[in-house]
Design an enzyme around this catalytic site. Structure first.
Site, short mmCIF file in Angstrom:
data_model
loop_
_atom_site.label_atom_id
_atom_site.label_comp_id
_atom_site.label_asym_id
_atom_site.label_seq_id
_atom_site.Cartn_x
_atom_site.Cartn_y
_atom_site.Cartn_z
N ILE A 161 0.84 -1.21 0.00
CA ILE A 161 0.00 0.00 0.00
C ILE A 161 0.87 1.26 0.00
O ILE A 161 0.58 2.23 -0.70
CB ILE A 161 -0.97 -0.01 1.20
CG1 ILE A 161 -1.92 -1.21 1.09
CG2 ILE A 161 -1.75 1.29 1.29
CD1 ILE A 161 -2.79 -1.45 2.32
N ASP A 163 11.41 2.57 6.12
CA ASP A 163 11.01 1.17 6.31
C ASP A 163 12.23 0.40 6.80
O ASP A 163 13.30 0.47 6.18
CB ASP A 163 10.52 0.59 4.96
CG ASP A 163 9.71 -0.69 5.14
OD1 ASP A 163 10.17 -1.58 5.88
OD2 ASP A 163 8.63 -0.79 4.53
N THR A 183 -4.15 5.40 7.32
CA THR A 183 -5.11 4.43 6.75
C THR A 183 -4.67 3.02 7.13
O THR A 183 -5.12 2.07 6.52
CB THR A 183 -5.19 4.55 5.22
OG1 THR A 183 -3.87 4.36 4.68
CG2 THR A 183 -5.75 5.87 4.76
N SER A 184 -3.77 2.91 8.12
CA SER A 184 -3.21 1.59 8.42
C SER A 184 -3.90 0.93 9.61
O SER A 184 -4.80 0.10 9.42
CB SER A 184 -1.70 1.71 8.63
OG SER A 184 -1.14 0.43 8.63
N ARG A 185 -3.51 1.29 10.81
CA ARG A 185 -4.17 0.77 12.01
C ARG A 185 -4.15 1.86 13.07
O ARG A 185 -3.14 2.56 13.24
CB ARG A 185 -3.45 -0.47 12.56
CG ARG A 185 -3.72 -1.76 11.80
CD ARG A 185 -5.17 -2.25 11.95
NE ARG A 185 -5.42 -3.49 11.23
CZ ARG A 185 -5.86 -3.56 9.97
NH1 ARG A 185 -6.10 -2.46 9.29
NH2 ARG A 185 -6.09 -4.74 9.42
N ASP A 245 -8.50 7.00 8.67
CA ASP A 245 -9.51 6.00 8.30
C ASP A 245 -9.60 4.93 9.37
O ASP A 245 -10.43 4.04 9.30
CB ASP A 245 -9.12 5.37 6.95
CG ASP A 245 -10.19 4.42 6.41
OD1 ASP A 245 -11.38 4.79 6.45
OD2 ASP A 245 -9.83 3.31 5.97
N GLU A 273 -11.45 2.07 17.62
CA GLU A 273 -12.51 1.96 16.60
C GLU A 273 -13.42 0.76 16.80
O GLU A 273 -14.57 0.77 16.34
CB GLU A 273 -11.90 1.91 15.19
CG GLU A 273 -11.16 0.63 14.85
CD GLU A 273 -10.66 0.61 13.41
OE1 GLU A 273 -10.00 1.57 13.00
OE2 GLU A 273 -10.95 -0.38 12.71
#
Ligand code: NAI
Length: 334
Positions: free
Chosen positions: A159, A178, A235-237, A261, A266
């Site tokens: 992603i 990374d 948008t990952s966790r 997101d 959540e």
């Protein structure tokens, strides 16, 4: 073979049933669909099932795994890429087959990250309402041209790479961080240390998995290292970001924009309709008061193409389990 499908929304039923019609399985699947999340209170719904099929907020901790094992469940089929909600050590000890869907249209999530950035930057959500009310004033809608800005990608996996390509195409300078650098990234951008990425990026987009190492990767210290006024996109966790620290950085005007997101807490909110209820989560409600915060309810993956792939791969994983053959998508404890 009976499979208890938890957190099953109408679209899950539709795409799993459609994939089942096309699949050539060793044993036909009989899906039992449950709206409920899987936890200690709902595990009993999997009575007589050989497998459970679960999503991001289903909880597969040790008590749940013990309960499932006692019911005869032997396989856990994740309809998602992340597996932070599964106690893999306990699953391994009890001999569970655990498989995930490692990739399903990474572009779907990358495109959603772009949608969040563009909405928040150009205020299209506010413009939509204004114009419908006959208000054509531009005050308050001022954005910034993204061409020429610097975007930092934390996690250059599938992603992250797709997101990096999009921003590169928009004329942005792309930085990546990374610990396991991908050879596909250098043609798009430059690998740098996390501190340098945070200091230089106008937009920081998170695409690494949630692990004990990455929990609260974005905290008060890392937020202070970010360029003042920068945008943070997740948008990952949710657990990658310390929500209280982010609220502090927004109040201090250090963090310019927040687009998420996913959210730390959540599982108590997302994928349900609370519109007629009082929401008890004060941190979430505080986030909702900021004009420079945009939240969507974990919909990055939500395209027809991705749901088709998720269903087809999940059935493939089930078939590997049924036939007792090697499964490329199997997840085991490190
Ligand atoms: P991936 O496994 O292809 O890439 C993850 C990358 O993160 C790897 O290159 C890995 O080396 C890197 N990484 C690990 N630890 C890191 C660290 N400390 N700092 C920086 N990078 C680190 O995974 P993929 O498919 O790109 O997915 C990324 C995440 O996106 C998933 O873990 C999942 O949590 C999330 N996701 C969210 C969805 C949504 O609907 N919002 C849908 C699908 C996935």
């Amino acid at each position: 073979m009976k499979i208890a499908v938890f957190s099953a929304r109408p679209y899950d039923r539709r795409f799993l049933d459609e994939a089942h019609q096309c699949a050539d399985l060793a044993e036909p699947a009989e899906f039992l669909y449950f709206d409920a999340f899987l936890d200690v209170h709902t595990a009993a719904l999997a009575q007589d099932c050989a497998a459970v099929c679960v999503f991001v907020n289903d909880r597969l901790d040790a008590p749940v795994l013990h309960a499932l094992h006692a019911l005869g469940v032997r396989a856990i089929l994740l309809r998602c890429a992340g597996f932070n909600n599964v106690d893999l050590a306990t699953a391994g000890q009890r001999g569970f087959f655990v498989a995930r869907v490692p990739a399903y249209s990474p572009e779907a999530v990358a495109e959603h990250a772009l949608a969040l950035v563009m909405t928040l930057n150009r205020h299209t959500h506010r413009a939509y309402n204004r114009v419908r009310e006959g208000n054509f004033m531009l005050d308050g809608l001022l954005g910034r041209t993204l061409h020429g800005k610097t975007v930092g990608i934390v996690g250059t996996g599938k992603i992250g790479l797709a997101t990096a390509r999009i921003f590169k195409g928009m004329g942005c300078t792309v930085l990546g961080h990374d610990p396991y650098p991908s050879p596909d990234f250098p043609p798009i951008g430059t690998f740098v240390a996390l501190e340098e990425l945070l200091a230089r990026a106008d937009i920081v987009s998170l695409h690494c998995p949630l692990t004990p190492d990455t929990h609260h990767l974005i905290n008060a210290t890392s937020l202070a290292q970010m360029k003042p006024g920068a945008m943070l996109v997740n948008t990952s966790r949710g657990g990658l970001v310390d929500t209280q620290a982010v609220i502090g950085a927004l109040k201090a005007r250090q963090l310019g924009h927040l687009a998420i997101d996913v959210y730390e807490q959540e599982s108590a909110l997302f994928f349900q309709d609370w519109s007629g209820e009082i929401i008890d989560d004060d941190a979430f409600q505080r986030l909702m008061t900021f004009p420079n915060v945009l939240v969507t309810g974990h919909q990055g993956f939500f395209t027809a193409e991705a749901l088709q792939e998720i269903s087809a791969i999940t059935l493939g994983n089930l078939d590997d389990f049924a036939r007792g053959r090697a499964c490329a998508n199997r997840v085991v404890a490190a």
